[in-house]
Design a protein around this motif. Sequence first.
Motif, PDB file in Angstrom:
ATOM      1  N   PRO A  16      42.093  44.108  35.473  1.00 11.57           N
ATOM      2  CA  PRO A  16      41.720  44.169  36.891  1.00 11.57           C
ATOM      3  C   PRO A  16      41.772  42.807  37.587  1.00 11.57           C
ATOM      4  N   VAL A  17      41.595  41.734  36.832  1.00 13.84           N
ATOM      5  CA  VAL A  17      41.727  40.395  37.417  1.00 13.84           C
ATOM      6  C   VAL A  17      43.179  40.189  37.870  1.00 13.84           C
ATOM      7  N   PHE A  18      44.117  40.580  37.022  1.00 17.13           N
ATOM      8  CA  PHE A  18      45.536  40.489  37.377  1.00 17.13           C
ATOM      9  C   PHE A  18      45.793  41.247  38.671  1.00 17.13           C
ATOM     10  N   PHE A  19      45.282  42.474  38.755  1.00 15.67           N
ATOM     11  CA  PHE A  19      45.505  43.287  39.956  1.00 15.67           C
ATOM     12  C   PHE A  19      44.929  42.605  41.199  1.00 15.67           C
ATOM     13  N   CYS A  20      43.727  42.092  41.090  1.00 12.16           N
ATOM     14  CA  CYS A  20      43.088  41.437  42.244  1.00 12.16           C
ATOM     15  C   CYS A  20      43.865  40.204  42.695  1.00 12.16           C
ATOM     16  N   VAL A  21      44.309  39.392  41.728  1.00 12.11           N
ATOM     17  CA  VAL A  21      45.075  38.198  42.068  1.00 12.11           C
ATOM     18  C   VAL A  21      46.390  38.590  42.753  1.00 12.11           C
ATOM     19  N   PHE A  22      46.979  39.698  42.322  1.00 10.02           N
ATOM     20  CA  PHE A  22      48.203  40.186  42.959  1.00 10.02           C
ATOM     21  C   PHE A  22      47.919  40.766  44.346  1.00 10.02           C
ATOM     22  N   TYR A  23      46.902  41.604  44.447  1.00 10.07           N
ATOM     23  CA  TYR A  23      46.725  42.438  45.632  1.00 10.07           C
ATOM     24  C   TYR A  23      45.993  41.752  46.789  1.00 10.07           C
TER      25      TYR A  23
END
Length: 193
Positions: A16-23
């Motif tokens: 979810p950290v990856f997703f947040c950094v992307f989104y």
Amino acid sequence: MSLPNKITLARIALAPVFFCVFYIPRWLDQPTGVSLIFLWILFGIIEITDLLDGKLARKLDQTSDTGKLLDPFADSLSRLTYFLCFAIAGIMEGWVFLILLYRDLGVSFVRLMMSKKGIAMGARLSGKLKAVVYAASGILGLGLLTVYELIDSQSVIDISELIVYIFFIFSALIAVWSLIDYLTALRPSKREQ
């Protein structure tokens, strides 16, 4: 809890950290250049820990049924997260993402059915090959996002998009093969018939 399982849990937490950094930069309509650096770092950590947890478990003689189930869950969660990001960015076709999602849900179902038989199903060869192809597709997908950010040459962009598209199609094909391979584990053996 063993060290390999802690490493696997860290991979689950990073998805979810990856997703947040992307989104978040896209949601706030902000430049994505800085977030790309962090995405590369997170991607590297996710993929390295995928290699590390299994090797450590074997080296330390800490393989377990929990690890056999937790590791593929962490793989699915992290890889589906970055493939979802690629679909949101418009570089992965929705149907390709859906095939990858269906494969992982299907294999989870097979593992559940096998666990009802008292079997903690480890990775099969097709799953290991799928992991390599998915990792390569992840590298190329992030590479394409980086190309969009840094390169102005349309010919470089066109070639990069073609290479990534081919790898994503290959990911979908290997996902179908892998799902079929895992589904064969559900066939009753001659002893059970």
